[in-house]
Design a protein around this motif. Structure first.
Motif, PDB file in Angstrom:
ATOM      1  N   ALA A 111      15.932  43.104  71.128  1.00 53.60           N
ATOM      2  CA  ALA A 111      16.226  42.417  72.391  1.00 53.60           C
ATOM      3  C   ALA A 111      17.683  42.623  72.795  1.00 53.60           C
ATOM      4  O   ALA A 111      17.988  42.799  73.982  1.00 53.60           O
ATOM      5  CB  ALA A 111      15.912  40.929  72.257  1.00 53.60           C
ATOM      6  N   TYR A 112      18.591  42.605  71.837  1.00 54.58           N
ATOM      7  CA  TYR A 112      20.003  42.831  72.154  1.00 54.58           C
ATOM      8  C   TYR A 112      20.213  44.245  72.687  1.00 54.58           C
ATOM      9  O   TYR A 112      20.972  44.445  73.644  1.00 54.58           O
ATOM     10  CB  TYR A 112      20.868  42.586  70.917  1.00 54.58           C
ATOM     11  CG  TYR A 112      22.348  42.672  71.221  1.00 54.58           C
ATOM     12  CD1 TYR A 112      23.010  41.615  71.824  1.00 54.58           C
ATOM     13  CD2 TYR A 112      23.070  43.823  70.932  1.00 54.58           C
ATOM     14  CE1 TYR A 112      24.364  41.691  72.124  1.00 54.58           C
ATOM     15  CE2 TYR A 112      24.425  43.912  71.229  1.00 54.58           C
ATOM     16  CZ  TYR A 112      25.066  42.843  71.827  1.00 54.58           C
ATOM     17  OH  TYR A 112      26.402  42.924  72.132  1.00 54.58           O
ATOM     18  N   ALA A 113      19.535  45.234  72.069  1.00 51.82           N
ATOM     19  CA  ALA A 113      19.661  46.619  72.545  1.00 51.82           C
ATOM     20  C   ALA A 113      19.124  46.748  73.967  1.00 51.82           C
ATOM     21  O   ALA A 113      19.750  47.410  74.820  1.00 51.82           O
ATOM     22  CB  ALA A 113      18.930  47.565  71.601  1.00 51.82           C
ATOM     23  N   LEU A 114      17.972  46.145  74.237  1.00 51.53           N
ATOM     24  CA  LEU A 114      17.435  46.175  75.605  1.00 51.53           C
ATOM     25  C   LEU A 114      18.370  45.477  76.578  1.00 51.53           C
ATOM     26  O   LEU A 114      18.593  45.939  77.708  1.00 51.53           O
ATOM     27  CB  LEU A 114      16.050  45.535  75.647  1.00 51.53           C
ATOM     28  CG  LEU A 114      14.913  46.336  75.020  1.00 51.53           C
ATOM     29  CD1 LEU A 114      13.638  45.499  75.006  1.00 51.53           C
ATOM     30  CD2 LEU A 114      14.699  47.629  75.773  1.00 51.53           C
ATOM     31  N   GLY A 115      18.939  44.349  76.149  1.00 52.60           N
ATOM     32  CA  GLY A 115      19.896  43.637  77.003  1.00 52.60           C
ATOM     33  C   GLY A 115      21.126  44.469  77.269  1.00 52.60           C
ATOM     34  O   GLY A 115      21.677  44.456  78.388  1.00 52.60           O
ATOM     35  N   VAL A 139      18.839  36.981  79.519  1.00 53.25           N
ATOM     36  CA  VAL A 139      17.501  36.433  79.274  1.00 53.25           C
ATOM     37  C   VAL A 139      16.764  37.279  78.244  1.00 53.25           C
ATOM     38  O   VAL A 139      16.142  36.751  77.314  1.00 53.25           O
ATOM     39  CB  VAL A 139      16.710  36.331  80.595  1.00 53.25           C
ATOM     40  CG1 VAL A 139      15.252  36.003  80.336  1.00 53.25           C
ATOM     41  CG2 VAL A 139      17.338  35.300  81.512  1.00 53.25           C
ATOM     42  N   VAL A 140      16.830  38.601  78.385  1.00 55.13           N
ATOM     43  CA  VAL A 140      16.168  39.492  77.429  1.00 55.13           C
ATOM     44  C   VAL A 140      16.763  39.302  76.034  1.00 55.13           C
ATOM     45  O   VAL A 140      16.047  39.237  75.036  1.00 55.13           O
ATOM     46  CB  VAL A 140      16.280  40.971  77.890  1.00 55.13           C
ATOM     47  CG1 VAL A 140      15.853  41.926  76.799  1.00 55.13           C
ATOM     48  CG2 VAL A 140      15.439  41.187  79.134  1.00 55.13           C
ATOM     49  N   THR A 141      18.070  39.199  75.948  1.00 57.92           N
ATOM     50  CA  THR A 141      18.734  39.015  74.655  1.00 57.92           C
ATOM     51  C   THR A 141      18.330  37.691  74.011  1.00 57.92           C
ATOM     52  O   THR A 141      18.110  37.619  72.807  1.00 57.92           O
ATOM     53  CB  THR A 141      20.259  39.080  74.828  1.00 57.92           C
ATOM     54  OG1 THR A 141      20.602  40.327  75.425  1.00 57.92           O
ATOM     55  CG2 THR A 141      20.974  38.949  73.498  1.00 57.92           C
ATOM     56  N   LEU A 142      18.231  36.641  74.823  1.00 57.72           N
ATOM     57  CA  LEU A 142      17.862  35.326  74.286  1.00 57.72           C
ATOM     58  C   LEU A 142      16.392  35.258  73.847  1.00 57.72           C
ATOM     59  O   LEU A 142      16.010  34.365  73.102  1.00 57.72           O
ATOM     60  CB  LEU A 142      18.175  34.235  75.297  1.00 57.72           C
ATOM     61  CG  LEU A 142      19.668  34.005  75.551  1.00 57.72           C
ATOM     62  CD1 LEU A 142      19.859  32.947  76.620  1.00 57.72           C
ATOM     63  CD2 LEU A 142      20.389  33.632  74.265  1.00 57.72           C
ATOM     64  N   THR A 178      20.932  36.084  64.151  1.00 53.84           N
ATOM     65  CA  THR A 178      21.307  37.455  64.495  1.00 53.84           C
ATOM     66  C   THR A 178      21.750  37.547  65.942  1.00 53.84           C
ATOM     67  O   THR A 178      22.752  38.208  66.262  1.00 53.84           O
ATOM     68  CB  THR A 178      20.121  38.410  64.228  1.00 53.84           C
ATOM     69  OG1 THR A 178      19.703  38.254  62.872  1.00 53.84           O
ATOM     70  CG2 THR A 178      20.493  39.842  64.490  1.00 53.84           C
ATOM     71  N   THR A 179      21.036  36.891  66.832  1.00 51.10           N
ATOM     72  CA  THR A 179      21.399  36.920  68.256  1.00 51.10           C
ATOM     73  C   THR A 179      22.776  36.300  68.474  1.00 51.10           C
ATOM     74  O   THR A 179      23.613  36.848  69.208  1.00 51.10           O
ATOM     75  CB  THR A 179      20.337  36.177  69.092  1.00 51.10           C
ATOM     76  OG1 THR A 179      19.079  36.807  68.891  1.00 51.10           O
ATOM     77  CG2 THR A 179      20.678  36.194  70.564  1.00 51.10           C
TER      78      THR A 179
END
Length: 188
Positions: A111-115, A139-142, A178-179
């Motif tokens: 999700a972090y990479a996509l964000g 939002v994607v990262t969360l 991790t997030t």
């Protein structure tokens, strides 16, 4: 078999009758032999079948459990109870906790990479997308901690177990940690 005789003499008729009688006698003897063979084969088959039936009856008598009662309903109820208990999925064992934590970490990283990709697109663009894409990236990262539940569910399904609150909590806490760690890192 009965062919017309051209000579009507008495001796020729007797000879013809004797030939036919001998031929009929041979055919009767052949039929009797065949019948006796068929009867003998049938008797052998019946004897073999009777032997097989008695062997099967002996095996059946030896097969029931020694504690079995004469009441088959009690045995069937026991089997139904056993089947009901085996169909119910159990809890995930504790030895899969590291894999569950890795699912949470992997979901957060993905999700972090996509964000990050969405944020990079927002930085390049001007206008409304420059404002909207960073919000979408956040939002994607969360959603990262929750994204780890997908592979965790697959693990639970393969082990015929339920995804109870303990495994869900492990995945979400690992993903959330991790997030938060990734969000506190300085961006390049």
């Amino acid at each position: 078999m009965n062919e017309p005789v051209t000579s009507q003499t008495y001796a020729a008729q007797l000879r013809r009758l004797a030939e036919l009688t001998a031929r009929v006698r041979e055919q009767r003897e052949e039929a009797r032999t065949w019948y006796e063979q068929q009867c003998a084969a049938a008797d052998r088959a019946v004897a073999e079948s009777a032997h097989e039936v008695s062997r099967a009856e002996r095996e059946l008598a030896a097969a029931p459990a020694p504690e079995a009662t004469d009441d088959p309903v009690a045995l069937l109820d026991g089997v139904r109870d056993l089947l009901r208990r085996t169909r119910q999925p159990g809890e995930l064992p504790g030895n899969v906790n590291p894999m569950l934590a890795l699912c949470g970490v992997g979901g957060a990283l993905l999700a972090y990479a996509l964000g990050a990709v969405v944020r990079a697109l927002g930085i390049r663009d001007d206008g409304d997308l420059a404002v909207g894409l960073p919000v979408l990236a956040l939002v994607v990262t969360l959603l990262g901690p929750v994204l780890g539940l997908i592979p965790a569910r697959l693990i639970a399904d393969r082990r015929h177990a339920v995804l109870s609150p303990r495994p869900v909590l492990i995945v979400v806490v690992a993903g959330l940690a991790t997030t938060l760690l990734l969000l506190t890192l300085p961006l390049p």
